[in-house]
Write a protein that holds these residues in place. Structure first.
Motif, PDB file in Angstrom:
ATOM      1  N   LYS A   1      13.545  88.562 -51.301  1.00  0.00           N
ATOM      2  CA  LYS A   1      14.184  87.534 -50.475  1.00  0.00           C
ATOM      3  C   LYS A   1      14.979  86.575 -51.364  1.00  0.00           C
ATOM      4  CE  LYS A   1      12.778  88.978 -46.531  1.00  0.00           C
ATOM      5  NZ  LYS A   1      13.804  89.668 -45.723  1.00  0.00           N
ATOM      6  N   ASN A   2      16.108  86.103 -50.845  1.00  0.00           N
ATOM      7  CA  ASN A   2      16.923  85.176 -51.646  1.00  0.00           C
ATOM      8  C   ASN A   2      16.633  83.706 -51.331  1.00  0.00           C
ATOM      9  OD1 ASN A   2      18.142  84.761 -49.184  1.00  0.00           O
ATOM     10  ND2 ASN A   2      20.056  85.806 -49.686  1.00  0.00           N
ATOM     11  N   GLY A   3      15.717  83.473 -50.384  1.00  0.00           N
ATOM     12  CA  GLY A   3      15.361  82.086 -50.054  1.00  0.00           C
ATOM     13  C   GLY A   3      16.389  81.384 -49.182  1.00  0.00           C
ATOM     14  N   LYS A   4      17.412  82.125 -48.726  1.00  0.00           N
ATOM     15  CA  LYS A   4      18.475  81.478 -47.946  1.00  0.00           C
ATOM     16  C   LYS A   4      18.425  81.919 -46.480  1.00  0.00           C
ATOM     17  CE  LYS A   4      21.544  81.083 -51.874  1.00  0.00           C
ATOM     18  NZ  LYS A   4      22.759  81.514 -52.534  1.00  0.00           N
ATOM     19  N   LEU A   5      18.908  81.020 -45.633  1.00  0.00           N
ATOM     20  CA  LEU A   5      18.963  81.304 -44.197  1.00  0.00           C
ATOM     21  C   LEU A   5      20.404  81.665 -43.829  1.00  0.00           C
ATOM     22  CD1 LEU A   5      17.583  81.109 -41.332  1.00  0.00           C
ATOM     23  CD2 LEU A   5      18.420  78.754 -41.280  1.00  0.00           C
ATOM     24  N   ASN A   6      20.585  82.811 -43.177  1.00  0.00           N
ATOM     25  CA  ASN A   6      21.925  83.151 -42.673  1.00  0.00           C
ATOM     26  C   ASN A   6      22.172  82.373 -41.388  1.00  0.00           C
ATOM     27  OD1 ASN A   6      22.047  85.271 -44.656  1.00  0.00           O
ATOM     28  ND2 ASN A   6      20.851  86.573 -43.273  1.00  0.00           N
ATOM     29  N   ILE A   7      23.333  81.766 -41.279  1.00  0.00           N
ATOM     30  CA  ILE A   7      23.686  81.109 -40.015  1.00  0.00           C
ATOM     31  C   ILE A   7      24.985  81.726 -39.507  1.00  0.00           C
ATOM     32  CG2 ILE A   7      24.374  78.961 -38.876  1.00  0.00           C
ATOM     33  CD1 ILE A   7      22.603  77.413 -40.669  1.00  0.00           C
ATOM     34  N   VAL A   8      24.962  82.212 -38.279  1.00  0.00           N
ATOM     35  CA  VAL A   8      26.194  82.696 -37.630  1.00  0.00           C
ATOM     36  C   VAL A   8      26.618  81.597 -36.647  1.00  0.00           C
ATOM     37  CG1 VAL A   8      27.288  84.592 -36.399  1.00  0.00           C
ATOM     38  CG2 VAL A   8      25.270  85.042 -37.795  1.00  0.00           C
ATOM     39  N   PRO A   9      27.706  80.893 -36.950  1.00  0.00           N
ATOM     40  CA  PRO A   9      28.014  79.680 -36.176  1.00  0.00           C
ATOM     41  C   PRO A   9      28.777  79.927 -34.883  1.00  0.00           C
ATOM     42  CG  PRO A   9      29.604  79.948 -37.942  1.00  0.00           C
ATOM     43  CD  PRO A   9      28.652  81.104 -38.049  1.00  0.00           C
ATOM     44  N   GLY A  10      29.308  81.153 -34.699  1.00  0.00           N
ATOM     45  CA  GLY A  10      30.112  81.412 -33.502  1.00  0.00           C
ATOM     46  C   GLY A  10      31.553  80.952 -33.669  1.00  0.00           C
TER      47      GLY A  10
ATOM     48  N   THR B   1      31.360  72.995 -41.052  1.00  0.00           N
ATOM     49  CA  THR B   1      30.994  72.015 -42.081  1.00  0.00           C
ATOM     50  C   THR B   1      29.800  71.185 -41.603  1.00  0.00           C
ATOM     51  OG1 THR B   1      33.313  71.846 -42.705  1.00  0.00           O
ATOM     52  CG2 THR B   1      31.874  70.085 -43.480  1.00  0.00           C
ATOM     53  N   GLU B   2      29.856  70.766 -40.353  1.00  0.00           N
ATOM     54  CA  GLU B   2      28.805  69.892 -39.824  1.00  0.00           C
ATOM     55  C   GLU B   2      27.457  70.621 -39.755  1.00  0.00           C
ATOM     56  OE1 GLU B   2      28.679  66.873 -39.512  1.00  0.00           O
ATOM     57  OE2 GLU B   2      27.118  66.364 -38.084  1.00  0.00           O
ATOM     58  N   ILE B   3      27.491  71.872 -39.308  1.00  0.00           N
ATOM     59  CA  ILE B   3      26.250  72.655 -39.214  1.00  0.00           C
ATOM     60  C   ILE B   3      25.646  72.848 -40.611  1.00  0.00           C
ATOM     61  CG2 ILE B   3      25.362  74.965 -38.657  1.00  0.00           C
ATOM     62  CD1 ILE B   3      27.456  74.913 -36.274  1.00  0.00           C
ATOM     63  N   LYS B   4      26.509  73.114 -41.591  1.00  0.00           N
ATOM     64  CA  LYS B   4      26.014  73.269 -42.972  1.00  0.00           C
ATOM     65  C   LYS B   4      25.463  71.943 -43.492  1.00  0.00           C
ATOM     66  CE  LYS B   4      29.791  75.057 -44.768  1.00  0.00           C
ATOM     67  NZ  LYS B   4      30.755  75.569 -45.739  1.00  0.00           N
ATOM     68  N   ARG B   5      26.126  70.845 -43.137  1.00  0.00           N
ATOM     69  CA  ARG B   5      25.676  69.525 -43.604  1.00  0.00           C
ATOM     70  C   ARG B   5      24.270  69.204 -43.078  1.00  0.00           C
ATOM     71  NH1 ARG B   5      25.139  64.298 -42.035  1.00  0.00           N
ATOM     72  NH2 ARG B   5      25.706  64.795 -39.885  1.00  0.00           N
ATOM     73  N   VAL B   6      24.067  69.495 -41.795  1.00  0.00           N
ATOM     74  CA  VAL B   6      22.757  69.215 -41.205  1.00  0.00           C
ATOM     75  C   VAL B   6      21.680  70.090 -41.861  1.00  0.00           C
ATOM     76  CG1 VAL B   6      21.409  69.431 -39.072  1.00  0.00           C
ATOM     77  CG2 VAL B   6      23.655  68.339 -39.020  1.00  0.00           C
ATOM     78  N   ALA B   7      22.007  71.365 -42.080  1.00  0.00           N
ATOM     79  CA  ALA B   7      21.033  72.257 -42.731  1.00  0.00           C
ATOM     80  C   ALA B   7      20.733  71.767 -44.150  1.00  0.00           C
ATOM     81  CB  ALA B   7      21.567  73.686 -42.757  1.00  0.00           C
ATOM     82  N   ALA B   8      21.782  71.348 -44.854  1.00  0.00           N
ATOM     83  CA  ALA B   8      21.579  70.864 -46.233  1.00  0.00           C
ATOM     84  C   ALA B   8      20.740  69.591 -46.229  1.00  0.00           C
ATOM     85  CB  ALA B   8      22.930  70.617 -46.905  1.00  0.00           C
ATOM     86  N   ALA B   9      20.961  68.726 -45.222  1.00  0.00           N
ATOM     87  CA  ALA B   9      20.176  67.478 -45.137  1.00  0.00           C
ATOM     88  C   ALA B   9      18.697  67.788 -44.959  1.00  0.00           C
ATOM     89  CB  ALA B   9      20.686  66.628 -43.972  1.00  0.00           C
ATOM     90  N   MET B  10      18.406  68.947 -44.378  1.00  0.00           N
ATOM     91  CA  MET B  10      17.003  69.333 -44.188  1.00  0.00           C
ATOM     92  C   MET B  10      16.473  70.141 -45.373  1.00  0.00           C
ATOM     93  SD  MET B  10      16.886  70.196 -40.152  1.00  0.00           S
ATOM     94  CE  MET B  10      15.111  70.414 -40.154  1.00  0.00           C
ATOM     95  N   GLY B  11      17.331  70.310 -46.382  1.00  0.00           N
ATOM     96  CA  GLY B  11      16.905  71.039 -47.578  1.00  0.00           C
ATOM     97  C   GLY B  11      16.898  72.540 -47.397  1.00  0.00           C
ATOM     98  N   VAL B  12      17.710  73.052 -46.426  1.00  0.00           N
ATOM     99  CA  VAL B  12      17.745  74.493 -46.175  1.00  0.00           C
ATOM    100  C   VAL B  12      19.004  75.075 -46.833  1.00  0.00           C
ATOM    101  CG1 VAL B  12      17.744  76.305 -44.413  1.00  0.00           C
ATOM    102  CG2 VAL B  12      16.635  74.107 -43.950  1.00  0.00           C
ATOM    103  N   GLU B  13      18.803  76.059 -47.704  1.00  0.00           N
ATOM    104  CA  GLU B  13      19.952  76.752 -48.312  1.00  0.00           C
ATOM    105  C   GLU B  13      20.480  77.781 -47.322  1.00  0.00           C
ATOM    106  OE1 GLU B  13      20.465  77.945 -52.524  1.00  0.00           O
ATOM    107  OE2 GLU B  13      18.306  77.561 -52.557  1.00  0.00           O
ATOM    108  N   THR B  14      21.788  77.815 -47.132  1.00  0.00           N
ATOM    109  CA  THR B  14      22.332  78.688 -46.082  1.00  0.00           C
ATOM    110  C   THR B  14      23.461  79.581 -46.595  1.00  0.00           C
ATOM    111  OG1 THR B  14      23.859  76.924 -45.440  1.00  0.00           O
ATOM    112  CG2 THR B  14      21.818  77.093 -44.190  1.00  0.00           C
ATOM    113  N   ILE B  15      23.638  80.685 -45.876  1.00  0.00           N
ATOM    114  CA  ILE B  15      24.853  81.501 -46.013  1.00  0.00           C
ATOM    115  C   ILE B  15      25.478  81.510 -44.634  1.00  0.00           C
ATOM    116  CG2 ILE B  15      25.773  83.818 -46.424  1.00  0.00           C
ATOM    117  CD1 ILE B  15      23.459  84.315 -48.353  1.00  0.00           C
TER     118      ILE B  15
END
Ligand code: SF4
Length: 458
Positions: free
Chosen positions: A169-178, A186-200
């Motif tokens: 596992k790479n420790g990252k969460l995939n997000i498909v934003p639609g 940008t906003e969805i990534k910002r919120v995820a980052a604020a929660m300490g979640v690494e995303t692709i």
């Protein structure tokens, strides 16, 4: 009075669409492909299709949208487009040097039955795809679905053709934003980052279609999901698909193939849907909600409280894409507005069922139609007038004809600028939506107020 022939009498129509509330599949596929770093979208069809899709995206995002075409003429239409596509792949890699070519089909190439998968394999065997470069492809016949379907098909192709199955596992969460604005990504990534979640984020058009003016043209701007990230999506801790139509097919396919567990949520538009998104991030990544997000949530609630008296009981007609409409209607109903007429051009019975559930406590009749058109929305408005229209640019003719205030949301917006820089998702986006609605309602109230009640302070 451009639509003065729209009558009140509603007739059952099956084979005729008037003033469509959707556009064609390849536009969604092209938009999704632009969210890969270093990708040149390629339209496998005639030049006219490609020119239309590019111009629609360029007009909406106000950025030069590049794409190549197989340039079908009579010969390719009769004998198939293999020779054109092979030549195009060779020319594109030689001249424009992209990392990826993302091929989508059109009505014509689908109708004649071109097998793009086979053509891409032949290009590889013939040595037309340089080492380290990739050609991906998606079938996007425009006589099925809408631009949302095209977006979904291209994102699914990204996972299907890039993601590698692995036990690590790479420790990252995939997000498909639609199919949302770059600013929303940008906003969805910002919120995820604020929660300490690494995303692709797949795809990610932020910075590509709302980048800065630097004085220099870059064919492949910074930004976008990289090929390396797409490959490692198969090692993600999970996938969050935001939207049943645009995002879920890709996430489910990745789950089936690479065993990356997926969860499908609504787009985080409005308070309740954003709460669900934040809760989804919290559960999947095992993190806590930071005070900064609780603060933003509180600001949205404060704005709702301050403005509620103006929203209460106001009727709204809405048209847009299904993944946006579901949380938006929920949001409007939660602030005591009355979503009276709801149309999406994208077909799907589940949409109608979901809207009916959301609006079951809304007073009066709620008209809802998936696979409908703006003519029908206009007729409903003639029979049951509303206080506000929320629609893309094409709604302006209805708004003018009915003398109803309108706010622009969705795709396409050809006659206003700025929408690709300001999100309408998450808590901050909710505040923006409310501000836009209130501005429209109070502008109209000011316009119509008699002089003796034209107030400075409201
Ligand atoms: S509807 Fe079909 S023919 Fe028309 S622009 Fe779209 S892909 Fe091309």
């Amino acid at each position: 009075m451009l639509l003065r022939h729209t009558g009140k009498e509603i007739m059952e129509r099956k084979a005729l669409t008037i003033n469509p509330a959707k556009t064609c599949q390849p536009i969604g596929a092209m938009y999704a492909a632009l969210g890969i770093h270093g990708c040149l979208p390629h339209s496998h069809g005639s030049q006219g299709c490609c020119a239309y899709h590019r111009s629609a995206l360029t007009r909406h995002y106000r950025e030069p949208v590049m794409a190549a075409t197989s340039s079908f003429t009579e010969g390719a239409s009769v004998f198939g487009g293999q020779a054109n596509l092979l030549q195009a792949i060779n020319n594109i890699f030689t001249t424009y040097e992209p990392e990826v070519i993302a091929v989508h089909t059109t009505c014509l190439s689908e109708t004649i039955g071109d097998d793009v998968n086979q053509i891409a394999r032949k290009a590889l065997l013939d040595g037309k795809i340089p080492e380290g470069k990739t050609v991906i492809h998606a079938a996007t016949p425009s006589y099925v679905g809408s631009h949302v379907t095209g977006f979904a098909n291209m994102v699914k192709a990204m996972f299907d053709q890039f993601a590698v199955k692995t036990d690590e596992k790479n420790g990252k969460l995939n997000i498909v934003p639609g199919f949302v604005e770059p600013s929303d990504m940008t906003e969805i990534k910002r919120v995820a980052a604020a929660m300490g979640v690494e995303t692709i984020m797949v795809p990610d058009t932020s910075g590509i279609l709302n980048g800065p003016q630097t004085g220099k043209y870059r064919m492949y701007p910074e930004g976008g999901v990289t090929v390396e990230e797409l490959r490692s999506a198969g090692a993600g801790i999970g996938t969050l698909a935001l939207g049943e139509l645009a995002s879920a097919p890709a996430a489910r396919s990745l789950d089936n193939r690479c065993k990356v567990p997926c969860r499908v949520l609504d787009l985080p538009i409005g308070l309740a849907a954003t709460d669900r998104f934040v809760d989804g991030l919290r559960k999947i990544a095992g993190v806590n909600v930071p005070d900064s997000l609780t603060f933003e949530r509180g600001q949205l609630i404060d704005i709702v409280t301050d403005m509620h008296q103006y929203f209460y009981g106001k009727k709204v007609a809405i048209s847009g894409d299904p993944d946006q409409l579901i949380p938006l209607v929920e949001f409007l109903a939660s602030i005591d507005m009355i979503p009276s007429h709801i149309v999406t051009g994208t077909p799907g019975k589940k949409f109608e069922k979901r809207i009916k559930e959301i609006t079951k406590d809304v007073p009066g009749t709620v008209n809802v139609k998936a696979g409908g058109d703006l003519f029908m929305l206009h007729q409903w408005m003639k029979n049951e007038p509303v206080d506000l229209l929320i629609c893309n640019t094409y709604g302006k003719y209805i708004a003018r004809d009915e003398d109803v205030p309108m706010i622009r949301m969705g795709f396409p917006i050809f006659d206003r600028v700025g929408h690709s820089y300001h999100p309408t998702t998450c808590y901050k986006g909710g505040i923006r939506i409310l501000e836009k609605i209130l501005d429209a309602l109070l502008e109209r109230a000011d316009r119509d107020a008699p002089e003796e009640s034209f107030e400075l302070v409201i």
